[in-house]
Design a protein around this motif. Structure first.
Motif, PDB file in Angstrom:
ATOM      1  N   ASP A   1       0.658  -1.317  -0.287  1.00  0.00           N
ATOM      2  CA  ASP A   1      -0.478  -0.075  -0.083  1.00  0.00           C
ATOM      3  C   ASP A   1       1.164   1.024  -0.434  1.00  0.00           C
TER       4      ASP A   1
ATOM      5  N   GLY B   1       2.587   1.882  -3.274  1.00  0.00           N
ATOM      6  CA  GLY B   1       1.813   1.990  -4.025  1.00  0.00           C
ATOM      7  C   GLY B   1       0.707   3.292  -4.203  1.00  0.00           C
TER       8      GLY B   1
ATOM      9  N   GLY C   1       5.009   4.318  -5.516  1.00  0.00           N
ATOM     10  CA  GLY C   1       5.541   3.380  -6.328  1.00  0.00           C
ATOM     11  C   GLY C   1       4.728   2.652  -7.126  1.00  0.00           C
ATOM     12  N   ASP C   2       5.498   0.507  -7.639  1.00  0.00           N
ATOM     13  CA  ASP C   2       4.502   0.442  -8.773  1.00  0.00           C
ATOM     14  C   ASP C   2       3.201  -0.726  -7.595  1.00  0.00           C
ATOM     15  N   GLY C   3       3.709  -0.286  -6.142  1.00  0.00           N
ATOM     16  CA  GLY C   3       2.376  -1.608  -5.833  1.00  0.00           C
ATOM     17  C   GLY C   3       3.169  -2.861  -5.501  1.00  0.00           C
ATOM     18  N   ASP C   4       4.327  -3.212  -5.651  1.00  0.00           N
ATOM     19  CA  ASP C   4       4.486  -4.653  -5.872  1.00  0.00           C
ATOM     20  C   ASP C   4       5.971  -4.787  -4.194  1.00  0.00           C
TER      21      ASP C   4
ATOM     22  N   MET D   1       4.330  -7.395  -1.955  1.00  0.00           N
ATOM     23  CA  MET D   1       4.378  -8.607  -2.609  1.00  0.00           C
ATOM     24  C   MET D   1       5.381  -9.458  -3.009  1.00  0.00           C
ATOM     25  N   ASN D   2       6.684  -8.627  -3.664  1.00  0.00           N
ATOM     26  CA  ASN D   2       7.967  -9.151  -3.358  1.00  0.00           C
ATOM     27  C   ASN D   2       9.336  -9.425  -2.218  1.00  0.00           C
TER      28      ASN D   2
ATOM     29  N   LYS E   1       7.129 -12.996  -1.069  1.00  0.00           N
ATOM     30  CA  LYS E   1       7.497 -14.190  -1.903  1.00  0.00           C
ATOM     31  C   LYS E   1       8.663 -14.424  -1.491  1.00  0.00           C
TER      32      LYS E   1
ATOM     33  N   ARG F   1      12.443   4.686  -9.515  1.00  0.00           N
ATOM     34  CA  ARG F   1      10.806   5.375 -10.360  1.00  0.00           C
ATOM     35  C   ARG F   1      10.164   6.244  -9.433  1.00  0.00           C
TER      36      ARG F   1
ATOM     37  N   LEU G   1       8.056  11.690  -9.635  1.00  0.00           N
ATOM     38  CA  LEU G   1       7.025  11.922  -9.171  1.00  0.00           C
ATOM     39  C   LEU G   1       8.160  13.871  -8.867  1.00  0.00           C
TER      40      LEU G   1
ATOM     41  N   ARG H   1       5.723  15.586  -5.790  1.00  0.00           N
ATOM     42  CA  ARG H   1       4.211  14.757  -5.656  1.00  0.00           C
ATOM     43  C   ARG H   1       4.884  13.577  -4.724  1.00  0.00           C
TER      44      ARG H   1
END
Lengths: 213, 333
Positions: A29, A32, A35-38, A41-42, A45, A178, A182, A185
């Protein structure tokens, strides 16, 4: 003995894994937002894969840490795979031959991890990355040790500076990765890497304190 | 979210299995499940490797094939492949003449390629790189090294791949691929966001009635959020960002690639291309060859990217060379 037995330290890595698993959604979250929100999860994993591989094997702290580093480095990809992979591999390698992890050894591990990181990442303090957590924590630990504080007290300083470093990323404008595209922002949001680094450091230090006591 | 999936965590592996079953004549699996290799590669040629995150079909595996890329390393969705996968791709394609690794400018890819090259050095394998930084919206022209890679990567692969297929040395392949990048400028426009299957909701927003000019391939913010425009206005806006950047001039010959971002109907791409072609014609810039379709997508984003490459005689010959892959197949001219 001001330290803990390397042989007894697998629980430190298990604690780090549990902490990342528990914060999988939180990390994604945060990521997200800018960034790209992963990220969650990564990380989850890789850390979960490590838990399965470590299983019930009797491993030392540095062997477990090296295994975690290898998995992140070789199987996760992205930016975080090599970054955390490199940190853990270098930290583990530095202390691989030690039977007792003392404050002096841990300070060396932090330096080795940071140097490994510097080898692949150009980011500096203030760029809104995990380095904003890592460097203050490492420096606070080194300073505390040099000023004669014992291992547990130095780890308390380490925890506090890690937390403050992580919080400092909120007001920074991203200059790396990444989110750097922005510009303004990116201000007002914590950096996901700084947050995961703090979670890892807190878990690491807490379990070390347990073992020392 | 209504999507065609089993377990969202398995989407990349299952996509690759399906891809290989369908394109068995062009591409094949390797010992590393995240590396796909071309079935045919001329004996002794320089290896051409690329790689990147998934979710950009046909990129990256779709450009594995004859006259293009010899192997691609495949990452999770929007996530760089591992250093190990890049290294395995190097090993799979090296025939003694070295490997050209042609990839896009993203921090994860840069890091993993750098580490993979270190692994390659240890086994005596020579790898040289070209990094595509064609997206004009991501940094000013005087900081081109900071710009991200866009659909211009396809021209880099086409030109570099053609040179390698023609028997070019590693240095020659690198030189022309770098020339292609230097001559190539891209810009995107986003009309709706995209959703990572395992996340389940869009991770950025494009408000109804607006469009994001200069958007990146992962939803990176662009230069400006403006009210939704007609195809005519959109073409003007996009060309205004690209043309001064090179700068392109009257009597230049160019290759144009107009790619959808995934969910925009291809019909609409032709509407946009029609406007782009008219405006280039008005400026006296001649389209030598053009490509319209879904060449480099971002999951189910709506929108398009426009890529323009200034041509010279050498680039024309290499652009026109035959190639065969899932994403791009053409016969010689």
């Amino acid at each position: 003995m001001d330290g803990f037995a390397n042989a007894a330290g697998k629980s430190i890595v298990m604690k780090m894994i549990a902490e990342i698993q528990a914060n999988k959604v939180y990390l994604s979250d945060i990521d997200g937002l800018i960034g790209d929100g992963d990220h969650g999860m990564n990380m989850n994993k890789g850390f979960t894969l490590c838990k399965e591989r470590l299983g019930r094997n009797a491993l030392t702290f540095t062997e477990s840490l090296a295994a975690l580093g290898d998995i992140l480095f070789n199987e996760i990809g992205g930016s975080m795979g090599p970054i955390y992979g490199m940190i853990f591999i270098e930290m583990a390698e530095y202390a691989a031959k030690e039977t007792v992890i003392t404050a002096h050894v841990f300070a060396g591990m932090l330096d080795a991890g940071f140097n490994g990181l510097g080898d692949i990442v150009q980011a500096r303090v203030g760029d809104k990355t995990l380095i904003d957590t890592f460097v203050p924590a490492r420096d606070a630990f080194a300073e505390a040790t040099a000023s004669g504080l014992d291992f547990v007290c130095a780890l308390q300083k380490f925890k506090l500076s890690s937390e403050n470093g992580m919080l400092s990323t909120k007001d920074l404008v991203s200059r790396f990765g990444r989110s750097s595209r922005l510009g303004e922002r990116s201000r007002g949001v914590l950096d996901a890497g700084a947050v995961s680094c703090n979670l890892i450091f807190q878990a690491m230090a807490d379990e070390m304190i347990n073992l020392i006591k | 979210m209504q999507r065609i999936l089993n377990n969202p965590d398995d989407v990349v592996d299952e996509m690759l299995q399906g891809f290989l079953k369908n394109h068995a004549d062009i591409a094949m699996a390797t010992g590393n499940p995240r590396v796909v290799q071309a079935r045919k590669a001329a004996a002794g040629k320089v290896g051409v490797v690329t790689g990147g995150g998934s979710g950009h079909k046909p990129a990256f595996v779709g450009y594995v094939g004859r006259g293009l890329v010899d192997a691609a390393a495949v990452g999770e969705i929007f996530t760089s492949p591992t250093a190990k996968s890049f290294f395995d791709a190097f090993k799979a394609t090296d025939q003694g003449g070295g490997v050209a690794c042609l990839f896009g400018n993203y921090s994860g890819d840069n890091m993993n390629v750098k580490l993979a090259i270190r692994m390659a050095e240890k086994v005596g394998l020579t790898v040289k790189t070209v990094v595509a930084n064609d997206d004009v919206a991501s940094s000013p022209a005087d900081q081109r090294e900071k710009r991200r890679g866009g659909a211009g990567e396809i021209f880099m692969w086409k030109i570099g791949g053609a040179k390698a297929a023609a028997g070019g040395s590693l240095d020659e392949v690198i030189r022309v691929a770098q020339k292609a990048v230097n001559h190539t400028h891209s810009v995107g426009v986003g009309l709706s966001p995209c959703t990572l299957p395992a996340v389940g909701h869009p991770n950025f927003e494009i408000k109804d009635g607006t469009m994001e000019l200069g958007i990146g391939h992962h939803g990176e913010p662009g230069v400006e959020i403006v009210p939704m425009e007609t195809a005519d206005q959109m073409a003007t806006h996009m060309l205004n960002l690209i043309l001064p950047d090179h700068p392109f001039q009257e009597n230049d010959e160019v290759a144009v690639l107009l790619s959808g971002l995934g969910a925009t109907p291809i019909m609409e791409l032709y509407v946009l291309f029609n406007e782009v072609a008219k405006k280039l014609n008005d400026k006296g810039i001649r389209i030598y060859r053009s490509y319209v379709g879904n060449y480099f997508t971002s999951l189910e984003m709506m929108g398009a990217t426009l890529t323009v490459m200034k041509l010279d005689d050498e680039l024309k010959i290499l652009l026109d060379a035959e190639c065969e892959s899932m994403g791009l197949t053409q016969f010689g001219r």
